[in-house]
Motif scaffolding. Structure first.
Motif, mmCIF file in Angstrom:
data_model
loop_
_atom_site.group_PDB
_atom_site.id
_atom_site.type_symbol
_atom_site.label_atom_id
_atom_site.label_comp_id
_atom_site.label_asym_id
_atom_site.label_seq_id
_atom_site.Cartn_x
_atom_site.Cartn_y
_atom_site.Cartn_z
ATOM 1 N N MET A 287 12.386 -17.599 15.932
ATOM 2 C CA MET A 287 11.458 -17.452 14.806
ATOM 3 C C MET A 287 12.247 -17.356 13.512
ATOM 4 N N ALA A 288 11.718 -17.925 12.438
ATOM 5 C CA ALA A 288 12.404 -17.879 11.158
ATOM 6 C C ALA A 288 12.671 -16.451 10.749
ATOM 7 N N GLY A 289 13.828 -16.255 10.154
ATOM 8 C CA GLY A 289 14.129 -14.927 9.644
ATOM 9 C C GLY A 289 14.832 -14.026 10.615
ATOM 10 N N ARG A 290 15.264 -14.523 11.783
ATOM 11 C CA ARG A 290 15.936 -13.648 12.750
ATOM 12 C C ARG A 290 17.207 -13.066 12.161
ATOM 13 N N ASP B 256 16.069 -22.965 12.856
ATOM 14 C CA ASP B 256 15.046 -22.197 13.564
ATOM 15 C C ASP B 256 14.151 -23.105 14.398
ATOM 16 N N ALA C 117 2.464 -20.440 14.227
ATOM 17 C CA ALA C 117 3.822 -20.323 13.702
ATOM 18 C C ALA C 117 4.573 -21.639 13.833
ATOM 19 N N LEU D 51 7.374 -22.447 10.373
ATOM 20 C CA LEU D 51 8.160 -21.256 10.687
ATOM 21 C C LEU D 51 8.546 -20.469 9.442
ATOM 22 N N TYR D 52 8.278 -21.029 8.247
ATOM 23 C CA TYR D 52 8.713 -20.379 7.020
ATOM 24 C C TYR D 52 7.549 -19.790 6.230
ATOM 25 N N ARG E 218 5.888 -16.845 5.090
ATOM 26 C CA ARG E 218 6.382 -15.474 5.003
ATOM 27 C C ARG E 218 5.403 -14.462 5.583
ATOM 28 N N THR F 202 5.865 -14.651 9.372
ATOM 29 C CA THR F 202 7.108 -14.062 9.854
ATOM 30 C C THR F 202 7.116 -12.547 9.685
ATOM 31 N N ASP F 203 6.492 -12.053 8.613
ATOM 32 C CA ASP F 203 6.387 -10.602 8.436
ATOM 33 C C ASP F 203 5.564 -9.973 9.560
ATOM 34 N N GLY G 175 7.485 -10.080 12.822
ATOM 35 C CA GLY G 175 8.533 -9.067 12.775
ATOM 36 C C GLY G 175 7.988 -7.673 13.003
#
Length: 316
Positions: free
Chosen positions: A1-4, A17, A205, A209-210, A212, A215-216, A219
């Motif tokens: 997932m983006a932001g790992r 990603d 997703a 994948l970007y 926000r 991804t928040d 997460g």
């Protein structure tokens, strides 16, 4: 997932990603199909190191070289033809939702655009809200792709009053399912609901994948819920447009409500969700009782923040 490894999406290979998602998605799909299910002889017996298909077996079934499939599973998605995708989908016995998800990931792996900043909060058009409000005998909602309840009519808010008890706005279905202790009582088929929630988030997703907000949310759920993490790792995706929801409402008790979802074409990643009850059923009686309760308890959201506030999120 983006932001790992880079939660702000900076200084990173933009396609990395997506490549990881392709590798993990195809790997999990291979693992669930045995040679016997694919019509292949199972060589190696007890010495076989994989429970599902090997890469070369997928390549054989798809009619492509083993080297080509290996490169594809590693995320090298440049110039993949429709016939190759169809062959892989057939070899791995992908359903329509999984095939669409694979296409989304392959498309994303070929992009070079930078990650987007947090998008503006989604709004429901006034005409759509009027449609909701006109459905006086039917609980109705507008949801986003990530499960935010963007709008509802009074009966919808009454039906989902346990979800609206969370002061964070907009209410989110997945957050309620995995983080609220009342969810297992409210959803009588909680295990199925949880699986559907994760599968729909995974599909959404894969389209971007970007995003926000997405991804928040992923997460947060991954950090706070081991159950979510386990289900997310399975890489299941699903298109869930109709069915029956089995609820236990704290005021009117059990309801079995068929539901339908309708995409809102002018508003990408938004859909209309409606619940109905079978005529002359106990659920219809309970829904009518709920409507009476809602008419005299119109303060379900009165003490909650407005939809313009998201107290757990900070602006960019």
């Amino acid at each position: 997932m983006a932001g790992r490894n880079d939660p702000h999406g900076t200084n990173r290979d933009i396609r990395g990603d997506f490549r990881a998602e392709i590798r993990e998605f195809l790997g999990t799909r291979r693992a669930r199909v045995t040679p016997e299910q694919a019509g292949l002889p199972s060589y190696g017996g007890d010495r076989r190191r994989v429970t599902g298909l090997r890469r070369e077996e997928v390549a054989l079934l798809a009619g492509i070289s083993s080297e080509y499939y290996t490169r594809l599973e590693r995320g090298n998605a440049t110039g993949v033809s429709e016939s190759v995708i169809d062959g892989i989908a057939q070899a791995l016995q992908l359903d329509e939702a999984e095939r669409i998800h694979l296409l989304d990931l392959l498309r994303g792996a070929g992009t070079t655009r930078p990650p987007r900043r947090r998008p503006a909060q989604q709004r429901v058009r006034p005409a759509v809200q009027r449609v909701l409000d006109s459905m006086t005998g039917t609980p109705a909602f507008v949801l986003s792709g990530r499960g935010d309840i963007l709008a509802a009519n009074p009966l919808g808010r009454a039906l989902f009053s346990p979800v609206y008890a969370d002061p964070l706005r907009p209410p989110n279905n997945a957050r309620f399912v995995f983080l609220d202790p009342h969810a297992t009582e409210f959803f009588r088929d909680w295990d199925q609901v949880a699986g559907d929630a994760v599968a729909m988030l995974r599909a959404e997703a894969g389209r971007d994948l970007y995003d926000r907000r997405m991804t928040d949310l992923i997460g947060e759920l991954s950090t706070r819920s081991e159950e979510f993490r386990r289900r997310w790792a399975a890489h299941n995706v699903r298109i869930h447009t109709t069915g029956v929801k089995r609820l236990h409402h704290p005021v009117v008790g059990d309801l079995d409500l068929p539901f339908e979802t309708f995409p809102l074409g002018a508003d990408p990643s938004q859909f209309l969700l409606t619940y109905t009850a079978e005529p002359a059923s106990a659920s219809e009686d309970a829904l009518n009782l709920l409507a009476s309760w809602a008419a005299t308890n119109d303060d379900i959201e009165r003490s909650a923040p407005s939809d313009d506030s998201e107290s757990a999120e900070t602006p960019d």
